[in-house]
Scaffold this active site. Structure first.
Site, PDB file in Angstrom:
ATOM      1  N   ASN A  11       7.458  -8.617   1.519  1.00 46.29           N
ATOM      2  CA  ASN A  11       7.093  -7.476   0.812  1.00 46.29           C
ATOM      3  C   ASN A  11       8.450  -6.606   1.018  1.00 46.29           C
ATOM      4  O   ASN A  11       9.002  -6.068   1.926  1.00 46.29           O
ATOM      5  CB  ASN A  11       6.160  -6.637   1.799  1.00 46.29           C
ATOM      6  CG  ASN A  11       6.084  -5.132   1.327  1.00 46.29           C
ATOM      7  OD1 ASN A  11       6.670  -4.925   0.122  1.00 46.29           O
ATOM      8  ND2 ASN A  11       5.498  -4.287   1.945  1.00 46.29           N
ATOM      9  N   LYS A  13       9.315  -3.897  -0.602  1.00 45.44           N
ATOM     10  CA  LYS A  13       9.255  -2.331  -0.692  1.00 45.44           C
ATOM     11  C   LYS A  13      10.296  -2.058  -1.769  1.00 45.44           C
ATOM     12  O   LYS A  13      10.322  -2.603  -2.952  1.00 45.44           O
ATOM     13  CB  LYS A  13       9.581  -1.757   0.701  1.00 45.44           C
ATOM     14  CG  LYS A  13       8.670  -2.357   1.822  1.00 45.44           C
ATOM     15  CD  LYS A  13       8.693  -1.649   3.023  1.00 45.44           C
ATOM     16  CE  LYS A  13       8.019  -2.551   4.031  1.00 45.44           C
ATOM     17  NZ  LYS A  13       7.702  -1.734   5.462  1.00 45.44           N
ATOM     18  N   HIS A 104      -1.609  -1.250   1.351  1.00 44.23           N
ATOM     19  CA  HIS A 104      -0.300  -1.068   2.391  1.00 44.23           C
ATOM     20  C   HIS A 104      -0.148   0.317   3.187  1.00 44.23           C
ATOM     21  O   HIS A 104      -0.575   1.276   2.555  1.00 44.23           O
ATOM     22  CB  HIS A 104       1.101  -1.373   1.834  1.00 44.23           C
ATOM     23  CG  HIS A 104       2.203  -1.455   2.817  1.00 44.23           C
ATOM     24  ND1 HIS A 104       2.662  -0.564   3.467  1.00 44.23           N
ATOM     25  CD2 HIS A 104       2.533  -2.613   3.245  1.00 44.23           C
ATOM     26  CE1 HIS A 104       3.546  -1.095   4.083  1.00 44.23           C
ATOM     27  NE2 HIS A 104       3.320  -2.293   4.219  1.00 44.23           N
ATOM     28  N   GLU A 106       1.934   2.286   3.925  1.00 44.65           N
ATOM     29  CA  GLU A 106       2.834   3.173   3.256  1.00 44.65           C
ATOM     30  C   GLU A 106       2.169   3.697   2.007  1.00 44.65           C
ATOM     31  O   GLU A 106       2.338   4.936   1.763  1.00 44.65           O
ATOM     32  CB  GLU A 106       4.201   2.707   2.932  1.00 44.65           C
ATOM     33  CG  GLU A 106       4.821   2.379   4.210  1.00 44.65           C
ATOM     34  CD  GLU A 106       5.883   1.364   4.119  1.00 44.65           C
ATOM     35  OE1 GLU A 106       6.097   0.743   3.236  1.00 44.65           O
ATOM     36  OE2 GLU A 106       6.461   0.848   5.168  1.00 44.65           O
ATOM     37  N   GLU A 176      -1.943  -5.260   9.812  1.00 40.76           N
ATOM     38  CA  GLU A 176      -0.562  -4.701   9.997  1.00 40.76           C
ATOM     39  C   GLU A 176      -0.908  -3.380  10.910  1.00 40.76           C
ATOM     40  O   GLU A 176      -1.030  -2.402  10.340  1.00 40.76           O
ATOM     41  CB  GLU A 176       0.070  -4.292   8.868  1.00 40.76           C
ATOM     42  CG  GLU A 176       0.237  -5.503   7.754  1.00 40.76           C
ATOM     43  CD  GLU A 176       1.562  -5.211   6.965  1.00 40.76           C
ATOM     44  OE1 GLU A 176       2.308  -6.058   6.744  1.00 40.76           O
ATOM     45  OE2 GLU A 176       1.685  -4.190   6.351  1.00 40.76           O
ATOM     46  N   GLY A 182       7.956  -1.807  10.524  1.00 44.30           N
ATOM     47  CA  GLY A 182       9.345  -1.257  10.558  1.00 44.30           C
ATOM     48  C   GLY A 182      10.032  -0.820  11.959  1.00 44.30           C
ATOM     49  O   GLY A 182      11.296  -0.423  11.556  1.00 44.30           O
ATOM     50  N   SER A 222       7.131  -6.049  12.124  1.00 41.28           N
ATOM     51  CA  SER A 222       8.283  -6.450  12.564  1.00 41.28           C
ATOM     52  C   SER A 222       8.507  -7.946  12.935  1.00 41.28           C
ATOM     53  O   SER A 222       8.708  -8.389  14.164  1.00 41.28           O
ATOM     54  CB  SER A 222       8.613  -5.727  13.908  1.00 41.28           C
ATOM     55  OG  SER A 222       8.540  -4.012  13.664  1.00 41.28           O
TER      56      SER A 222
END
Ligand code: PEP
Length: 269
Positions: A11, A13, A104, A106, A176, A182, A222
């Site tokens: 991904n 992003k 996701h 985010e 996730e 991240g 991560s």
């Protein structure tokens, strides 16, 4: 023995414009070629670039004869019309996308998407003939209350409960945990496996073994080439959705090799 092909999905992003993306694919091509990557018996690889890079990535993959799939990071639930800035599932399918990330963390945080939106997005992706990668996972708040598994399974259930068996079989779920994304702090292999097992059990209870046995459950948060092997030890973990490490072709290719070896060792594939 598992017959689920592991997936290593990157991904990107909001990183790598179409020129930078071309450099990435060329380097990845060289690395996979050099490693004699056997697409038939190895982990499946997929890249989810920003919309603006999808076409360049796809053209280069074809030119280099790389059997790497392409996906998108988001999609509109609506099929078309006066929705400035939105991209439909049909547009992504016509570009050759195989996968679309839905929900996701985010997107849930910065573009508040509720479960009703996600139900419609999953349906739109399936109807267009692609596969959704539905992201779920708890924040530290749920984790500190000890309700992380109920929370993640609840998110899966809320979005997928009305799907038919055939539709549910085409789902991928990415567990996730928000706290692991991240920040460099991955979940432990045990945490990843416990969540994947709970999600698979949910599919078993709701749809039966035939569906539960084929839904692929990824871990994300991560992941890198140092922790990939241990994270793959979990029998229910079918690969990874990778952010930061997927921006580095050498690291991404290394993880694909590690996932392949770990799946062979684990499942006797
Ligand atoms: C992600 O954003 O899906 C992700 C897993 O990111 P990272 O690997 O950087 O934690």
């Amino acid at each position: 023995m598992s017959r689920r092909t592991p997936l290593v999905a990157g991904n990107w992003k909001m990183n790598l414009d179409h020129v930078e993306a071309a450099g990435f694919v060329q380097r990845l091509s060289w690395l996979l070629h050099d490693a004699r990557y056997d697409y038939d018996s190895s982990a499946e690889i997929a890249i989810m670039p920003p919309y603006t890079s999808i076409r360049s990535v796809q053209v280069l993959l074809q030119a280099e004869r790389m059997r790497v799939k392409v996906g998108a990071q988001n999609v509109s639930a609506i099929s078309g019309g006066a929705f400035t800035g939105d991209i439909s599932a049909r547009m992504l399918q016509r570009l050759g996308c195989s996968y679309v990330i839905v929900g996701h963390s985010e997107r849930r945080k910065y573009h508040p998407e509720d479960d009703v939106d996600l139900v419609d997005k999953v349906r739109a992706v399936l109807a267009a003939g692609m596969q959704p990668i539905l992201c779920v996972g708890e924040s530290l708040s749920e984790r500190s209350q000890g309700i992380e598994l109920e929370y993640a399974v609840g998110q899966v259930s809320d979005v997928t409960r009305d799907l038919s068996d055939a539709e549910a079989s085409r789902l991928l779920i990415a567990y996730e945990p928000v706290w692991a994304i991240g920040g460099g702090m991955s979940a432990t292999p045990k945490t990843a496996q416990n969540a994947a097992a709970a999600i698979r059990q949910h599919f078993r209870d709701r749809y039966g073994e035939a569906v539960a046995g084929v839904v692929r459950i990824l871990y994300g948060g991560s992941v890198n080439s140092n922790n990939a092997e241990s994270l793959m030890q979990g029998a229910d973990v079918d690969g990874f959705l990778i952010g930061g490490a997927a921006l580095k072709p050498d690291e991404f290719a290394k993880i694909a090799g590690i996932v392949t070896l770990a799946a062979v060792a684990r499942d006797g594939r």
